[in-house]
Design an enzyme around this catalytic site. Sequence first.
Site, PDB file in Angstrom:
ATOM      1  N   THR A 131       0.841  -0.906   0.322  1.00  0.00           N
ATOM      2  CA  THR A 131       0.216   0.099  -0.207  1.00  0.00           C
ATOM      3  C   THR A 131       0.737   1.422   0.008  1.00  0.00           C
ATOM      4  O   THR A 131       1.956   1.224   0.897  1.00  0.00           O
ATOM      5  CB  THR A 131      -0.426  -0.220   1.062  1.00  0.00           C
ATOM      6  OG1 THR A 131      -1.830  -1.372   1.738  1.00  0.00           O
ATOM      7  CG2 THR A 131      -1.644   1.128   1.570  1.00  0.00           C
ATOM      8  N   ARG A 150     -13.095  -8.477  -1.840  1.00  0.00           N
ATOM      9  CA  ARG A 150     -12.334  -7.985  -0.677  1.00  0.00           C
ATOM     10  C   ARG A 150     -12.021  -6.880  -0.302  1.00  0.00           C
ATOM     11  O   ARG A 150     -11.154  -6.060  -1.260  1.00  0.00           O
ATOM     12  CB  ARG A 150     -11.163  -9.573  -1.011  1.00  0.00           C
ATOM     13  CG  ARG A 150     -10.675  -8.863   0.823  1.00  0.00           C
ATOM     14  CD  ARG A 150      -9.119  -8.210   0.561  1.00  0.00           C
ATOM     15  NE  ARG A 150      -8.184  -8.209   1.559  1.00  0.00           N
ATOM     16  CZ  ARG A 150      -7.602  -7.133   2.022  1.00  0.00           C
ATOM     17  NH1 ARG A 150      -7.097  -6.333   1.332  1.00  0.00           N
ATOM     18  NH2 ARG A 150      -6.158  -7.218   2.290  1.00  0.00           N
ATOM     19  N   GLY A 167      -9.580  -4.252   2.088  1.00  0.00           N
ATOM     20  CA  GLY A 167      -8.826  -3.860   3.156  1.00  0.00           C
ATOM     21  C   GLY A 167      -9.293  -2.908   4.700  1.00  0.00           C
ATOM     22  O   GLY A 167     -10.102  -2.232   4.110  1.00  0.00           O
ATOM     23  N   ASP A 168      -7.435  -2.585   4.582  1.00  0.00           N
ATOM     24  CA  ASP A 168      -8.302  -1.507   5.995  1.00  0.00           C
ATOM     25  C   ASP A 168      -8.140  -0.162   5.219  1.00  0.00           C
ATOM     26  O   ASP A 168      -8.449   0.632   5.508  1.00  0.00           O
ATOM     27  CB  ASP A 168      -6.798  -1.562   6.847  1.00  0.00           C
ATOM     28  CG  ASP A 168      -5.632  -1.788   6.345  1.00  0.00           C
ATOM     29  OD1 ASP A 168      -5.195  -2.767   5.484  1.00  0.00           O
ATOM     30  OD2 ASP A 168      -5.470  -1.011   6.131  1.00  0.00           O
ATOM     31  N   THR A 228       0.324   1.386   6.413  1.00  0.00           N
ATOM     32  CA  THR A 228       0.327  -0.260   5.267  1.00  0.00           C
ATOM     33  C   THR A 228       0.800  -1.656   6.164  1.00  0.00           C
ATOM     34  O   THR A 228       1.162  -2.104   6.924  1.00  0.00           O
ATOM     35  CB  THR A 228       2.208   0.604   4.365  1.00  0.00           C
ATOM     36  OG1 THR A 228       2.211  -0.876   3.604  1.00  0.00           O
ATOM     37  CG2 THR A 228       2.457   0.570   6.094  1.00  0.00           C
ATOM     38  N   GLY A 229       0.430  -2.075   5.073  1.00  0.00           N
ATOM     39  CA  GLY A 229       0.247  -4.184   5.868  1.00  0.00           C
ATOM     40  C   GLY A 229      -0.718  -4.710   5.819  1.00  0.00           C
ATOM     41  O   GLY A 229      -1.606  -4.604   4.812  1.00  0.00           O
ATOM     42  N   GLY A 288      -3.952  -6.259   5.610  1.00  0.00           N
ATOM     43  CA  GLY A 288      -5.667  -5.177   6.079  1.00  0.00           C
ATOM     44  C   GLY A 288      -6.831  -6.390   7.445  1.00  0.00           C
ATOM     45  O   GLY A 288      -7.119  -5.714   8.615  1.00  0.00           O
TER      46      GLY A 288
HETATM   47  N1  GLY Z   1      -3.202  -3.016   3.903  1.00  0.00           N
HETATM   48  C1  GLY Z   1      -4.122  -3.101   2.416  1.00  0.00           C
HETATM   49  C2  GLY Z   1      -4.035  -4.233   2.578  1.00  0.00           C
HETATM   50  O1  GLY Z   1      -4.494  -5.923   3.734  1.00  0.00           O
HETATM   51  O2  GLY Z   1      -5.618  -4.117   1.672  1.00  0.00           O
END
Ligand code: GLY
Length: 293
Positions: free
Chosen positions: A158, A186, A188-189, A209-210, A212
């Site tokens: 990200t 899907r 993510g965060d 970042t990382g 999610g």
């Molecule tokens: N941190 C981005 C995701 O997991 O989509």
Amino acid sequence: MAWAIIVHGGAHTIPAEKIEPHNVGCTLAVEAGVALLEKGASALEAVEAAIRVLEDDPVFNAGFGSMLNSEGDVEMDAGLMEGEHLRAGAVASIRGVRHPISVARQVMEKTEHVLLSAAGAHHFAEQQGAELCAPQSMVHEDQRRKWEASNKKRGSDTVGCVALDARGTFAAGTSTGGIMHKMPGRIGDSPLVGLGFYADNSAGACSMTGDGESIMRLALAHRIVQSMQSGADADRAAEEALAVMARRVGGEAGCIVIGRHGEIGQAHNSVHLATAWRTSEMTAAIASVKKQR
Ligand code: GLY
């Protein structure tokens, strides 16, 4: 008043030959934000401008060059927030737009909603005159090759930006293609307020970042800003949140933070975290691909 800006290009393992491209890409992004902050633009404008640069650069997993879902398509998530009135906008699972972060800003400024997804987000982008493109034109050949080579779910690098402007307003934003071989739909965060990003003028701002699925379960961006509100400085708030994540749910992540007094912080438990930053006290940006100790 002093301004500050920091960008990240993802928390993950960066191969040696990709370190310089990460440094160059992050520096160009931070300088795009600086050019606006120096002219007195808002932190929100700087965050959008910096993330647009990262979305255009196929070195990073956002916009053009995003990771592909299990069907080989690019589906992107992005969101941003400003810390004065706590306004936020986001898009999730959007396809066929060049700059998801700009559509997220339009959601914030032109609708009464915070988050639009999939076809509804695309329809809104079209109505607003956003830069549309054929969904397949967002696929970079490197990502197609990686997708073909393995069907393992993996990610995530990200991009994000946090800024403080001369009027004392914070903003934060995050943009991503998510994880390789994710299920279609899907999310993510990254497009979720308080999870992938948060900004509040009373405490500071943060972009994540990382993994999610780990970040989401602890609402990490909000946790970090709350911790600064309770007196922690930017580095400590970031480090403590990642330690809680590792202890409670596991996973790899990183974050960039600007604290109430304009101090820049970052932390990660991934092998690398790519960042670049500059403040009004500095004459040039510093870029770093930091390796975990
Ligand atoms: N941190 C981005 C995701 O997991 O989509």
